[in-house]
Design a protein around this motif. Structure first.
Motif, PDB file in Angstrom:
ATOM      1  N   LEU A   1      35.147  37.447  36.905  1.00 49.36           N
ATOM      2  CA  LEU A   1      34.568  36.395  37.741  1.00 49.36           C
ATOM      3  C   LEU A   1      34.339  35.127  36.923  1.00 49.36           C
ATOM      4  O   LEU A   1      34.662  34.028  37.357  1.00 49.36           O
ATOM      5  CB  LEU A   1      33.271  36.856  38.398  1.00 49.36           C
ATOM      6  CG  LEU A   1      32.588  35.833  39.312  1.00 49.36           C
ATOM      7  CD1 LEU A   1      33.529  35.315  40.390  1.00 49.36           C
ATOM      8  CD2 LEU A   1      31.333  36.442  39.941  1.00 49.36           C
TER       9      LEU A   1
ATOM     10  N   LEU B   1      37.695  33.499  36.309  1.00 49.79           N
ATOM     11  CA  LEU B   1      38.204  32.873  37.520  1.00 49.79           C
ATOM     12  C   LEU B   1      37.458  31.568  37.801  1.00 49.79           C
ATOM     13  O   LEU B   1      38.068  30.534  38.086  1.00 49.79           O
ATOM     14  CB  LEU B   1      38.084  33.820  38.717  1.00 49.79           C
ATOM     15  CG  LEU B   1      38.540  33.259  40.062  1.00 49.79           C
ATOM     16  CD1 LEU B   1      40.018  32.849  40.004  1.00 49.79           C
ATOM     17  CD2 LEU B   1      38.301  34.279  41.170  1.00 49.79           C
ATOM     18  N   LEU B   2      36.133  31.597  37.693  1.00 47.95           N
ATOM     19  CA  LEU B   2      35.351  30.380  37.936  1.00 47.95           C
ATOM     20  C   LEU B   2      35.693  29.289  36.923  1.00 47.95           C
ATOM     21  O   LEU B   2      35.789  28.106  37.281  1.00 47.95           O
ATOM     22  CB  LEU B   2      33.854  30.687  37.906  1.00 47.95           C
ATOM     23  CG  LEU B   2      33.317  31.484  39.088  1.00 47.95           C
ATOM     24  CD1 LEU B   2      31.858  31.862  38.851  1.00 47.95           C
ATOM     25  CD2 LEU B   2      33.480  30.726  40.394  1.00 47.95           C
TER      26      LEU B   2
ATOM     27  N   LEU C   1      39.160  27.857  37.886  1.00 48.04           N
ATOM     28  CA  LEU C   1      39.071  27.028  39.090  1.00 48.04           C
ATOM     29  C   LEU C   1      38.340  25.723  38.794  1.00 48.04           C
ATOM     30  O   LEU C   1      38.688  24.670  39.334  1.00 48.04           O
ATOM     31  CB  LEU C   1      38.373  27.798  40.217  1.00 48.04           C
ATOM     32  CG  LEU C   1      39.125  29.028  40.727  1.00 48.04           C
ATOM     33  CD1 LEU C   1      38.236  29.854  41.668  1.00 48.04           C
ATOM     34  CD2 LEU C   1      40.424  28.626  41.412  1.00 48.04           C
TER      35      LEU C   1
ATOM     36  N   VAL D   1      35.323  31.604  46.577  1.00 50.29           N
ATOM     37  CA  VAL D   1      35.595  32.814  45.805  1.00 50.29           C
ATOM     38  C   VAL D   1      34.818  33.930  46.486  1.00 50.29           C
ATOM     39  O   VAL D   1      33.583  33.942  46.464  1.00 50.29           O
ATOM     40  CB  VAL D   1      35.153  32.679  44.332  1.00 50.29           C
ATOM     41  CG1 VAL D   1      35.370  33.993  43.592  1.00 50.29           C
ATOM     42  CG2 VAL D   1      35.891  31.544  43.652  1.00 50.29           C
ATOM     43  N   GLU D   2      35.545  34.827  47.115  1.00 50.37           N
ATOM     44  CA  GLU D   2      34.920  35.957  47.785  1.00 50.37           C
ATOM     45  C   GLU D   2      34.793  37.101  46.791  1.00 50.37           C
ATOM     46  O   GLU D   2      35.778  37.487  46.157  1.00 50.37           O
ATOM     47  CB  GLU D   2      35.736  36.384  48.997  1.00 50.37           C
ATOM     48  CG  GLU D   2      35.820  35.300  50.057  1.00 50.37           C
ATOM     49  CD  GLU D   2      36.712  35.675  51.225  1.00 50.37           C
ATOM     50  OE1 GLU D   2      37.471  36.678  51.128  1.00 50.37           O
ATOM     51  OE2 GLU D   2      36.679  34.952  52.234  1.00 50.37           O
ATOM     52  N   VAL D   3      33.576  37.617  46.651  1.00 48.40           N
ATOM     53  CA  VAL D   3      33.296  38.720  45.745  1.00 48.40           C
ATOM     54  C   VAL D   3      33.014  39.941  46.614  1.00 48.40           C
ATOM     55  O   VAL D   3      32.043  39.950  47.378  1.00 48.40           O
ATOM     56  CB  VAL D   3      32.084  38.416  44.838  1.00 48.40           C
ATOM     57  CG1 VAL D   3      31.828  39.555  43.876  1.00 48.40           C
ATOM     58  CG2 VAL D   3      32.308  37.108  44.083  1.00 48.40           C
TER      59      VAL D   3
ATOM     60  N   TYR E   1      31.152  28.946  46.861  1.00 49.52           N
ATOM     61  CA  TYR E   1      31.946  27.844  47.399  1.00 49.52           C
ATOM     62  C   TYR E   1      32.081  26.761  46.334  1.00 49.52           C
ATOM     63  O   TYR E   1      31.083  26.315  45.777  1.00 49.52           O
ATOM     64  CB  TYR E   1      31.272  27.257  48.643  1.00 49.52           C
ATOM     65  CG  TYR E   1      31.275  28.210  49.801  1.00 49.52           C
ATOM     66  CD1 TYR E   1      32.346  28.247  50.698  1.00 49.52           C
ATOM     67  CD2 TYR E   1      30.215  29.080  50.023  1.00 49.52           C
ATOM     68  CE1 TYR E   1      32.359  29.123  51.764  1.00 49.52           C
ATOM     69  CE2 TYR E   1      30.214  29.968  51.089  1.00 49.52           C
ATOM     70  CZ  TYR E   1      31.287  29.984  51.952  1.00 49.52           C
ATOM     71  OH  TYR E   1      31.294  30.855  53.006  1.00 49.52           O
TER      72      TYR E   1
ATOM     73  N   LEU F   1      37.953  40.306  43.696  1.00 50.41           N
ATOM     74  CA  LEU F   1      37.782  38.862  43.829  1.00 50.41           C
ATOM     75  C   LEU F   1      38.954  38.280  44.591  1.00 50.41           C
ATOM     76  O   LEU F   1      40.090  38.698  44.407  1.00 50.41           O
ATOM     77  CB  LEU F   1      37.711  38.206  42.447  1.00 50.41           C
ATOM     78  CG  LEU F   1      36.655  38.734  41.486  1.00 50.41           C
ATOM     79  CD1 LEU F   1      36.843  38.113  40.106  1.00 50.41           C
ATOM     80  CD2 LEU F   1      35.266  38.454  42.029  1.00 50.41           C
ATOM     81  N   ARG F   2      38.649  37.288  45.432  1.00 54.99           N
ATOM     82  CA  ARG F   2      39.713  36.621  46.177  1.00 54.99           C
ATOM     83  C   ARG F   2      39.344  35.158  46.336  1.00 54.99           C
ATOM     84  O   ARG F   2      38.228  34.834  46.747  1.00 54.99           O
ATOM     85  CB  ARG F   2      39.878  37.261  47.555  1.00 54.99           C
ATOM     86  CG  ARG F   2      41.020  36.682  48.372  1.00 54.99           C
ATOM     87  CD  ARG F   2      41.240  37.490  49.625  1.00 54.99           C
ATOM     88  NE  ARG F   2      40.333  37.116  50.680  1.00 54.99           N
ATOM     89  CZ  ARG F   2      40.674  36.415  51.769  1.00 54.99           C
ATOM     90  NH1 ARG F   2      41.927  36.051  51.928  1.00 54.99           N
ATOM     91  NH2 ARG F   2      39.798  36.122  52.678  1.00 54.99           N
ATOM     92  N   PHE F   3      40.268  34.278  45.974  1.00 54.54           N
ATOM     93  CA  PHE F   3      40.045  32.846  46.146  1.00 54.54           C
ATOM     94  C   PHE F   3      40.728  32.392  47.426  1.00 54.54           C
ATOM     95  O   PHE F   3      41.901  32.675  47.658  1.00 54.54           O
ATOM     96  CB  PHE F   3      40.588  32.052  44.957  1.00 54.54           C
ATOM     97  CG  PHE F   3      40.393  30.571  45.105  1.00 54.54           C
ATOM     98  CD1 PHE F   3      41.496  29.741  45.263  1.00 54.54           C
ATOM     99  CD2 PHE F   3      39.134  30.013  45.090  1.00 54.54           C
ATOM    100  CE1 PHE F   3      41.324  28.372  45.409  1.00 54.54           C
ATOM    101  CE2 PHE F   3      38.956  28.648  45.228  1.00 54.54           C
ATOM    102  CZ  PHE F   3      40.044  27.826  45.389  1.00 54.54           C
TER     103      PHE F   3
END
Length: 165
Positions: A11, A14-15, A18, A27-29, A38, A117-119
């Motif tokens: 995570l 990824l953050l 991004l 970013v859906e956790v 968001y 995780l999904r963006f």
């Protein structure tokens, strides 16, 4: 290394990616408790998880905003701007309460173990941008130190801060 380390690392990576790319989206956790971060132009604009109170729950529980006023702001989809415009809350108090909500949700989401995780590019929260927070990258400390205000030449630090020798 704890079992949460891979999820936390994923995570955070990824953050950071991004943030460095100035991406906008959600970013859906997954997992428990799960939640959403968001981002707007690489900055965290809002974060939520069922395990922490939302900004609305905080404002209503504190008595600063009535349930009817919060529901009206949400129904109009103008969120924060409507609350401030109508004088229900000042911009600084709103920003501080939002930072608390974002911090609590983000802290919990960063501890999610093995969460998928999904963006979702372009997704935005209905509240809008109140206080966007830059996603920390590896050189955040170096930038904060090099960009820190310095006293003007010829003035001591104590004089520059307003105290007398």
């Amino acid at each position: 290394m704890t079992s949460a380390a891979p999820a936390v690392g994923a995570l955070r990576r990824l953050l950071s990616e991004l943030g460095e790319d100035w991406r906008t989206g959600a970013v859906e956790v997954g997992g428990r408790p799960g939640g959403v971060l968001y981002l707007v132009a690489g900055r965290i604009a809002y974060a939520e998880t069922p395990a922490t109170p939302t900004l609305g729950e905080r404002l209503v529980a504190s008595g600063r905003v009535s349930p009817a006023a919060w529901n009206a702001a949400r129904a109009e989809g103008r969120g924060a701007r409507l609350l401030v415009r109508d004088g229900l809350i000042g911009p600084n108090e709103l920003a501080l309460r939002l930072v608390a909500a974002i911090g609590d949700a983000t802290r919990l989401l960063l501890r999610s173990e093995g969460a998928p995780l999904r963006f979702v590019p372009g997704a935005r929260h209905w509240l809008g941008v109140v206080v966007p927070h830059r996603v920390p990258g590896p050189d955040l400390y170096r930038r904060s130190v090099t960009n820190a205000p310095r006293p003007r030449p010829g003035r001591s630090r104590s004089t520059a801060c307003g105290s007398r020798p």
